[in-house]
Enzyme design. Structure first.
Site, PDB file in Angstrom:
ATOM      1  N   TYR A 291      -8.647  -4.725  -3.833  1.00 54.60           N
ATOM      2  CA  TYR A 291      -7.541  -4.028  -3.153  1.00 54.60           C
ATOM      3  C   TYR A 291      -7.587  -4.288  -1.645  1.00 54.60           C
ATOM      4  O   TYR A 291      -6.568  -4.532  -1.006  1.00 54.60           O
ATOM      5  CB  TYR A 291      -7.607  -2.507  -3.402  1.00 54.60           C
TER       6      TYR A 291
ATOM      7  N   LYS B   3      -4.858  -6.002   0.992  1.00 55.22           N
ATOM      8  CA  LYS B   3      -4.338  -5.317   2.183  1.00 55.22           C
ATOM      9  C   LYS B   3      -4.551  -6.158   3.443  1.00 55.22           C
ATOM     10  O   LYS B   3      -3.660  -6.270   4.287  1.00 55.22           O
ATOM     11  CB  LYS B   3      -5.024  -3.941   2.339  1.00 55.22           C
TER      12      LYS B   3
ATOM     13  N   GLY C 150       3.733  -6.352 -10.661  1.00 57.22           N
ATOM     14  CA  GLY C 150       4.884  -6.889  -9.917  1.00 57.22           C
ATOM     15  C   GLY C 150       5.935  -5.854  -9.569  1.00 57.22           C
ATOM     16  O   GLY C 150       7.025  -6.198  -9.120  1.00 57.22           O
ATOM     17  N   GLY C 151       5.607  -4.569  -9.777  1.00 59.45           N
ATOM     18  CA  GLY C 151       6.575  -3.516  -9.451  1.00 59.45           C
ATOM     19  C   GLY C 151       6.091  -2.681  -8.277  1.00 59.45           C
ATOM     20  O   GLY C 151       6.163  -3.107  -7.121  1.00 59.45           O
TER      21      GLY C 151
ATOM     22  N   VAL D 257      -9.470   5.082   4.512  1.00 59.38           N
ATOM     23  CA  VAL D 257     -10.789   5.050   3.880  1.00 59.38           C
ATOM     24  C   VAL D 257     -10.539   4.672   2.421  1.00 59.38           C
ATOM     25  O   VAL D 257      -9.803   5.369   1.711  1.00 59.38           O
ATOM     26  CB  VAL D 257     -11.484   6.425   3.971  1.00 59.38           C
ATOM     27  N   GLN D 258     -11.095   3.556   2.011  1.00 55.63           N
ATOM     28  CA  GLN D 258     -10.867   3.092   0.634  1.00 55.63           C
ATOM     29  C   GLN D 258     -11.552   4.054  -0.352  1.00 55.63           C
ATOM     30  O   GLN D 258     -12.745   4.299  -0.255  1.00 55.63           O
ATOM     31  CB  GLN D 258     -11.410   1.663   0.470  1.00 55.63           C
TER      32      GLN D 258
ATOM     33  N   ASP E  57      -2.424   6.407   5.205  1.00 61.28           N
ATOM     34  CA  ASP E  57      -2.410   6.653   3.754  1.00 61.28           C
ATOM     35  C   ASP E  57      -1.720   7.990   3.438  1.00 61.28           C
ATOM     36  O   ASP E  57      -1.429   8.280   2.281  1.00 61.28           O
ATOM     37  CB  ASP E  57      -3.846   6.685   3.203  1.00 61.28           C
TER      38      ASP E  57
END
Lengths: 320, 320
Positions: B72, B76, B293-294, B119-120, B145
Site C-alpha cells: 500500500y 501511495k 479497479g474501482g 500512520v500506516q 487520512d
C-alpha cells in the site's frame, strides 16, 4: 392482571389492525428523571462521605439575557441543587466580546473544582461570536453537553465509554431502555440531523446495534420511512409534523420537539406540543413520550448524570 | 447515439423486470483516479511556480514490516511522485515503543515542510501500542487520512469544509458523482460502520442530503434494506456477501471490499473480489464499481487530493 399496556400489546399481537382503542404506554420523563436524580443524589452523597465533603462542580455560562435561556438555566440550577452538585451561573452581558467569552471559558477549564462546563446556547450577544469556536474551547474533559468536536468524533465512531454523550439523545436512550424493548437488531428512524439531537441520536442508536435511518428536510418519502421504524426518534422542530397514521403498530415513539402553538382555551393563549401528533400516534405506538413531561425533564437529568460522571472520572485520576 | 448505459436505463424505465440482459455501467476508478491525479499535478505545478518551488509534503509513517502495508505504501509513494508531492517514508522497527512512535509523530507535526501525515495501519509492533492515541496525536491540520477525533467530529456534524474527509468514503463520493446521479433526496444504504469506511460514508452521504440507512452485522433484514437503496455503498469486509438479487433495479453500487478468494485458474491460486457479487449485481444495478479497479485506486488519489488541499490551506494562512 394485565396492565393496560400489556393488554394493548396483546391486542396488537392478535393482528387487530384497526386498533382505534389501543393506547400506547406513556413513557414518563417526569417519573424516570426523578428516579435518576434520586440515584445521582446518593452517588454524590457517597462521594462527599468518601472524599471529605467533595462535591461535583458545574458552571453554566450565559451571554446576554434571553428569557428562554433564563428559564432553562433556572431548571438546571434547581436540578443541580437537588442532586447536590455545586452549580455556578456565570452571566456575561450581551456586550461581551468573543475574546472575553473565550477567556472566561479557559479560566473555568483551569479551575479544578469545576467538572462540568456548559455554555447556554444560543448566545445572546451584540457582537459577532463564533459559536463553534466557543463550543470547542470548552475542555473536552468538562464538556458535559457533549458538543465539542472531540466528543462528537468519539461518539460518532463508537467510543461511547470515552466521551460525553449529548444530553437529549442520552435522555432518549434512557427512555427507550425504560420500555424494555431491545434496541439491538431493531430498525430505528431518526428525524433530524442537528448537532444537539438528530446526529448524536443516530450515533447512539447505531452503537447500540440498531439499523438506523436518518431522515431530514430533504427526505421525499417521510411517511414510508417512519412506517418502517420499530423505534422512532423525532427532533425535527416542527409542531405535530409526524402523523399517527405514519407510525408502525407497536413502535417506540420518542418526541424531542418543544413547539408553542396557539390555544385560546389557555390563559397564556398557547400550549406546548411536540413534533409528533400525540393523540393519533398514541393510537398506534406501543410506547410514546408525552410533551411536556417526556424528553425535556430527562435531558436535564442527563446533564446532572454527565456532571457526576465527570466528577467521578476526576476522582479516579486523583487516585491513580 | 444511446450509450450502452443509457440504453440499459431506458430498458429499466419501460418496466422490464427480468432484465437479465441489462448490464450496469462500470464506474472505473482507474480512469477517474487518473483524471484526478492529472488535475492535482497541474495544481502542484501552479503552486511551485507561484511560490518559488514550493511542493506539498507528505509523510507516511510505518511501524514494522507487514507485506500488505509495504505494498500500500509503495502505491501511495508512487502516486505522490507522479503528482509532484514530496513524500517521505519513515520506517520504525517493530521494537519501537509507543512513546517513540508518539515522539516521531510530534516531530513531524512540528515540521512546517510537511502538510500531510499518515500512520500506516495496522501497526506491526512487538509492543503494546494504543492505535487511537497514535491516530489522535497526528495534528488535525495534517491528518490527511481524516481519522482523528476532531476531523471525525467535524464530518459527523456536517462541517465538511473544515475537515479532512477519510480517503475511501471521499473516493466513493467522487465515483458516485461520476455517474451524474444526484445524491440529495435519494435513499442511500451503507453496509458497515468502521471508522475508515462505513461511519464516515454515512456522514458524507447524509450531508450531501441523502436519507441514509446504516446496516451492519446486527441487521436482521439486510436483503430488504439493500433492496431500498438508490445508492448502495458496501464496506463489510466479506467476500461477495451482497447478492445481485438484493439490489434495486438501476441503483448505484459502490463496492469498497478487497477480499482474496481461492482461484485455481490463477497462477497465484487466488483472486481479489469485492463485498458485492459482481456478476449478478451488474445485471440489476445502473452503475457499479469493479474490484479491483474501482474504489481502491480512487482512495489513493483522494489521499493526494487531501495532501494538496492541506498544502493550499497552509499557503493561504501564510498569505494572511
Amino acid at each position: 392482571m394485565l396492565s393496560l399496556a400489556a393488554h394493548s400489546l396483546c391486542v396488537r399481537a392478535t393482528g387487530y389492525q384497526q386498533s382505534l382503542h389501543s393506547i400506547a404506554t406513556v413513557i414518563s420523563g417526569n417519573k424516570t428523571s426523578k428516579i435518576v436524580r434520586e440515584r445521582l443524589k446518593k452517588e454524590v452523597e457517597k462521594m462527599a462521605s468518601q472524599f471529605s465533603g467533595f462535591r461535583p462542580g458545574l458552571v453554566v455560562l450565559q451571554v446576554g439575557d434571553r428569557d428562554d435561556s433564563n428559564l432553562y438555566i433556572s431548571t438546571k440550577l434547581k436540578a443541580a441543587a437537588e442532586v447536590g452538585i455545586e452549580a455556578k451561573h456565570i452571566r456575561l452581558p450581551n456586550t461581551t466580546t468573543q475574546d472575553e467569552v473565550l477567556h472566561s471559558i479557559m479560566s473555568v477549564n483551569e479551575n479544578a473544582c469545576v467538572h462540568g462546563l456548559i455554555v447556554q446556547l444560543p448566545l445572546d450577544s451584540a457582537n459577532c461570536i463564533d459559536t463553534e469556536l466557543v463550543t470547542n474551547t470548552v475542555s473536552s474533559q468538562k464538556d458535559v453537553d457533549g458538543l465539542s468536536c472531540i466528543n462528537a468524533g468519539k461518539l460518532s465512531r463508537g467510543d461511547l465509554n470515552d466521551c460525553f454523550i449529548p444530553c437529549t439523545p442520552n435522555a432518549c436512550m434512557e427512555l427507550i431502555r425504560q420500555t424494555g424493548v431491545f434496541v439491538a437488531g431493531k430498525h430505528a428512524v431518526v428525524i433530524g440531523r442537528s448537532k444537539i439531537v438528530g446526529a448524536p441520536m443516530h450515533d447512539l442508536l447505531l452503537w447500540n446495534h440498531a439499523t438506523v435511518t436518518t431522515c431530514h428536510s430533504k427526505t421525499p418519502d417521510l411517511p414510508e420511512q417512519v412506517g418502517r421504524a420499530d423505534i422512532l426518534v423525532v427532533g425535527a422542530g416542527r409542531a405535530e409534523m409526524v402523523r399517527g397514521e405514519w407510525v408502525k403498530e407497536g413502535a417506540v415513539v420518542i418526541d424531542c420537539g418543544i413547539n408553542h402553538v396557539p390555544d385560546e382555551t389557555r390563559p397564556s393563549g398557547k400550549r406546548v406540543v411536540g413534533d409528533v401528533h400525540y393523540s393519533s400516534a398514541s393510537q398506534r405506538a406501543g410506547y410514546i413520550t408525552p410533551v411536556p413531561g417526556g424528553v425535556g425533564p430527562m435531558t436535564v437529568a442527563m446533564l446532572m448524570e454527565n456532571t457526576v460522571q465527570s466528577a467521578q472520572r476526576f476522582l479516579l485520576k486523583l487516585r491513580r
